[in-house]
Design an enzyme around this catalytic site. Structure first.
Site, PDB file in Angstrom:
ATOM      1  N   ASN A 101      45.673 -32.753  -3.018  1.00 46.10           N
ATOM      2  CA  ASN A 101      46.719 -32.010  -3.722  1.00 46.10           C
ATOM      3  C   ASN A 101      46.152 -30.842  -4.544  1.00 46.10           C
ATOM      4  O   ASN A 101      45.060 -30.370  -4.299  1.00 46.10           O
ATOM      5  CB  ASN A 101      47.624 -32.915  -4.542  1.00 46.10           C
ATOM      6  CG  ASN A 101      49.043 -32.365  -4.552  1.00 46.10           C
ATOM      7  OD1 ASN A 101      49.349 -31.478  -5.324  1.00 46.10           O
ATOM      8  ND2 ASN A 101      49.886 -32.849  -3.647  1.00 46.10           N
ATOM      9  N   ARG A 102      46.938 -30.364  -5.526  1.00 46.53           N
ATOM     10  CA  ARG A 102      46.698 -29.044  -6.114  1.00 46.53           C
ATOM     11  C   ARG A 102      45.814 -29.053  -7.354  1.00 46.53           C
ATOM     12  O   ARG A 102      45.842 -30.008  -8.129  1.00 46.53           O
ATOM     13  CB  ARG A 102      48.048 -28.390  -6.454  1.00 46.53           C
ATOM     14  CG  ARG A 102      48.879 -28.160  -5.214  1.00 46.53           C
ATOM     15  CD  ARG A 102      50.255 -27.580  -5.482  1.00 46.53           C
ATOM     16  NE  ARG A 102      50.860 -27.224  -4.197  1.00 46.53           N
ATOM     17  CZ  ARG A 102      51.441 -28.115  -3.387  1.00 46.53           C
ATOM     18  NH1 ARG A 102      51.550 -29.372  -3.738  1.00 46.53           N
ATOM     19  NH2 ARG A 102      51.917 -27.726  -2.226  1.00 46.53           N
ATOM     20  N   HIS A 127      44.334 -29.448  -1.392  1.00 48.10           N
ATOM     21  CA  HIS A 127      43.700 -30.325  -0.417  1.00 48.10           C
ATOM     22  C   HIS A 127      42.227 -30.016  -0.118  1.00 48.10           C
ATOM     23  O   HIS A 127      41.799 -30.029   1.043  1.00 48.10           O
ATOM     24  CB  HIS A 127      44.515 -30.336   0.881  1.00 48.10           C
ATOM     25  CG  HIS A 127      45.872 -30.968   0.725  1.00 48.10           C
ATOM     26  ND1 HIS A 127      46.162 -31.897  -0.247  1.00 48.10           N
ATOM     27  CD2 HIS A 127      47.043 -30.800   1.417  1.00 48.10           C
ATOM     28  CE1 HIS A 127      47.433 -32.280  -0.142  1.00 48.10           C
ATOM     29  NE2 HIS A 127      47.994 -31.624   0.842  1.00 48.10           N
ATOM     30  N   HIS A 196      46.508 -38.128   4.908  1.00 47.19           N
ATOM     31  CA  HIS A 196      47.741 -37.353   5.016  1.00 47.19           C
ATOM     32  C   HIS A 196      48.536 -37.691   6.288  1.00 47.19           C
ATOM     33  O   HIS A 196      48.976 -36.785   7.010  1.00 47.19           O
ATOM     34  CB  HIS A 196      47.423 -35.865   4.960  1.00 47.19           C
ATOM     35  CG  HIS A 196      48.480 -35.035   4.298  1.00 47.19           C
ATOM     36  ND1 HIS A 196      49.813 -35.155   4.618  1.00 47.19           N
ATOM     37  CD2 HIS A 196      48.406 -34.088   3.330  1.00 47.19           C
ATOM     38  CE1 HIS A 196      50.503 -34.306   3.878  1.00 47.19           C
ATOM     39  NE2 HIS A 196      49.671 -33.648   3.080  1.00 47.19           N
ATOM     40  N   SER A 197      48.744 -38.991   6.555  1.00 51.44           N
ATOM     41  CA  SER A 197      49.541 -39.363   7.730  1.00 51.44           C
ATOM     42  C   SER A 197      51.013 -39.047   7.518  1.00 51.44           C
ATOM     43  O   SER A 197      51.539 -39.212   6.422  1.00 51.44           O
ATOM     44  CB  SER A 197      49.369 -40.853   8.029  1.00 51.44           C
ATOM     45  OG  SER A 197      48.107 -41.061   8.608  1.00 51.44           O
ATOM     46  N   TYR A 198      51.640 -38.590   8.579  1.00 57.19           N
ATOM     47  CA  TYR A 198      53.081 -38.298   8.583  1.00 57.19           C
ATOM     48  C   TYR A 198      53.773 -39.392   9.385  1.00 57.19           C
ATOM     49  O   TYR A 198      53.610 -39.463  10.603  1.00 57.19           O
ATOM     50  CB  TYR A 198      53.342 -36.950   9.265  1.00 57.19           C
ATOM     51  CG  TYR A 198      53.052 -35.737   8.429  1.00 57.19           C
ATOM     52  CD1 TYR A 198      51.754 -35.407   8.062  1.00 57.19           C
ATOM     53  CD2 TYR A 198      54.085 -34.892   8.030  1.00 57.19           C
ATOM     54  CE1 TYR A 198      51.494 -34.271   7.302  1.00 57.19           C
ATOM     55  CE2 TYR A 198      53.829 -33.746   7.273  1.00 57.19           C
ATOM     56  CZ  TYR A 198      52.537 -33.451   6.916  1.00 57.19           C
ATOM     57  OH  TYR A 198      52.292 -32.315   6.177  1.00 57.19           O
ATOM     58  N   GLU A 333      51.000 -40.296   0.110  1.00 57.66           N
ATOM     59  CA  GLU A 333      49.589 -40.017  -0.116  1.00 57.66           C
ATOM     60  C   GLU A 333      49.161 -40.685  -1.417  1.00 57.66           C
ATOM     61  O   GLU A 333      49.446 -40.194  -2.496  1.00 57.66           O
ATOM     62  CB  GLU A 333      49.371 -38.505  -0.196  1.00 57.66           C
ATOM     63  CG  GLU A 333      49.858 -37.747   1.026  1.00 57.66           C
ATOM     64  CD  GLU A 333      50.204 -36.297   0.712  1.00 57.66           C
ATOM     65  OE1 GLU A 333      49.315 -35.510   0.386  1.00 57.66           O
ATOM     66  OE2 GLU A 333      51.404 -35.949   0.779  1.00 57.66           O
TER      67      GLU A 333
HETATM   68  C1  GLA Z   1      51.130 -32.275   0.282  1.00 63.59           C
HETATM   69  C2  GLA Z   1      51.660 -31.250  -0.635  1.00 63.59           C
HETATM   70  C3  GLA Z   1      52.741 -30.499   0.051  1.00 63.59           C
HETATM   71  C4  GLA Z   1      52.220 -29.870   1.294  1.00 63.59           C
HETATM   72  C5  GLA Z   1      51.649 -30.908   2.184  1.00 63.59           C
HETATM   73  C6  GLA Z   1      51.008 -30.302   3.398  1.00 63.59           C
HETATM   74  O1  GLA Z   1      52.002 -33.292   0.462  1.00 63.59           O
HETATM   75  O2  GLA Z   1      52.104 -31.779  -1.856  1.00 63.59           O
HETATM   76  O3  GLA Z   1      53.252 -29.515  -0.802  1.00 63.59           O
HETATM   77  O4  GLA Z   1      51.231 -28.938   0.979  1.00 63.59           O
HETATM   78  O5  GLA Z   1      50.701 -31.663   1.488  1.00 63.59           O
HETATM   79  O6  GLA Z   1      51.869 -29.436   4.059  1.00 63.59           O
END
Ligand code: GLA
Length: 368
Positions: A101-102, A127, A196-198, A333
């Protein structure tokens, strides 16, 4: 007696087959680095992990009638993950590091020194940088029921201090896909690893996840500013669209007239888990009424970023030619809170030289 021995031998063989791990080539990255794919099996469950980015490429799970489907988004070949000018923009399935994250302004200070890390977004680091742990080749090694991945990130990599040796072990046993992360550094640094699995429990590429029911064991979350950086407040979820303490459909409040929902374009926030990262506990549960599949996420982390694929817009073509529509999947996450290095009151992401970072997350599957 002899019969006993035979039965025992047979049982061991069956157990071995259950915990079977196989390795194959998954091609090469554009710069010629060979990539392997490890297949892990446990009963009807199957996980496939690639050494590039430590990516969970496939995750096959049975539904309530036993029908198996792949429940994670991704690509069929290495080109999808590593090719083109901006490979794998959504970070499908990858290990995120060094810092998930940020980080506001791409800046933080540690032990009296200021560090700058690349801004991936106009104002923030995201990330782990331009070439984070999701975009490097890890060294793979088979272990019982799984694969061990190692990556040594040099001192100064993406601006972060210290040579960081990271080991991630994926194992598939019973109904659990377990991710065991550990790391050591030779200088004081910050670390926040996640996966970061979707997930789409109806099967990847099968529409959106708005009908999935989600429960998050958190009474508070971290509201964000317009750049998705936490304001520092730990706000109660009570009376807001962020209250998932009782199972609620993702779509029930995702478009509500709420300032935080608008800032996240849906859900893209960190929840402060009631377990506070003090013990292994259930963070979240996801139930898909159409297939009956259930995903439970367990962790010893203090937070979970619940992201509802708001940046997916149908332009990406993934596995089996499926297109990924807006909100085609959700991410859970497990992590420390975003921008922790700039928030002394948040649980610390500092890793002192010589100490060991260690955290575990389990994705547990069932059906009902
Ligand atoms: C995380 C971030 C989102 C986005 C995704 C990747 O979940 O919080 O804002 O950047 O990763 O697309």
């Amino acid at each position: 007696m002899r019969l006993m021995a035979l039965v025992l031998a047979l049982m061991t063989t069956v157990a071995d087959l259950q915990g079977q791990v196989t390795k194959q080539s998954f091609g090469k990255t554009p710069d010629g680095t060979p990539v392997d794919i490890y297949t892990l099996k446990s009963g009807a469950l199957e996980a496939r992990i690639i050494t590039y980015g430590g990516i969970i490429q496939t995750l096959k799970v049975p539904d309530k009638s036993g029908k198996v489907a792949d429940v994670v988004l991704g690509f069929d070949s290495i080109d999808g993950y590593a090719g083109g000018p901006k490979p794998n923009p959504p970070y499908f399935g990858a290990i995120i590091g060094r810092y998930g994250n940020r980080i506001a302004g791409g800046k933080f200070s540690l032990s009296g020194k200021t560090y700058e890390v690349p801004k991936v977004e106009p104002t923030n680091a995201l990330h782990g940088g331009v070439k984070g742990f999701d975009k490097v080749a890890w060294k793979g090694k088979e272990i019982p029921h799984g694969v061990e991945l190692t990556y040594v990130s040099p001192d100064g990599d993406q601006g972060f201090p210290g040579k960081l040796t990271t080991v991630v072990r994926y194992t598939l046993e019973g109904n659990d896909l377990k991710i065991d992360y550990s790391a050591t550094s030779d200088k004081d640094t910050v670390v926040n690893l996640t996966n970061h699995s979707y997930f789409n429990l109806s099967g990847q590429g099968n529409g959106d996840i708005l009908k999935h029911e989600v429960k998050i064991n958190a009474s508070r979350y971290t509201p964000v500013d317009a750049n998705l950086i936490p304001t520092g407040e730990l706000a109660p979820v009570e009376g807001t669209p962020f209250d998932f303490r009782k199972p609620t459909a993702v779509g029930a409040r995702i478009d509500s007239d709420d300032d935080q929902i608008k800032k996240g374009h849906g859900y893209d926030h960190n929840w402060v888990l009631d377990s506070e990262g003090k013990k292994m506990a259930e963070a979240a549960e996801v139930f898909d009424p159409s297939s009956g599949r259930v995903l439970q996420v367990l962790t010893d982390e203090p937070g979970v970023q619940f992201y509802t694929g708001n940046f997916l817009d149908g332009t990406l073509t993934g596995k089996e030619g499926k297109t990924y529509v807006h909100r085609a999947a959700l991410c859970l996450e497990t992590q420390h809170f975003p921008d922790s290095p700039n928030h002394p009151k948040f649980p610390s992401t500092e890793l002192k030289a010589g100490q060991r970072y260690h955290t575990i997350t389990i994705f547990r599957f069932s059906s009902r």
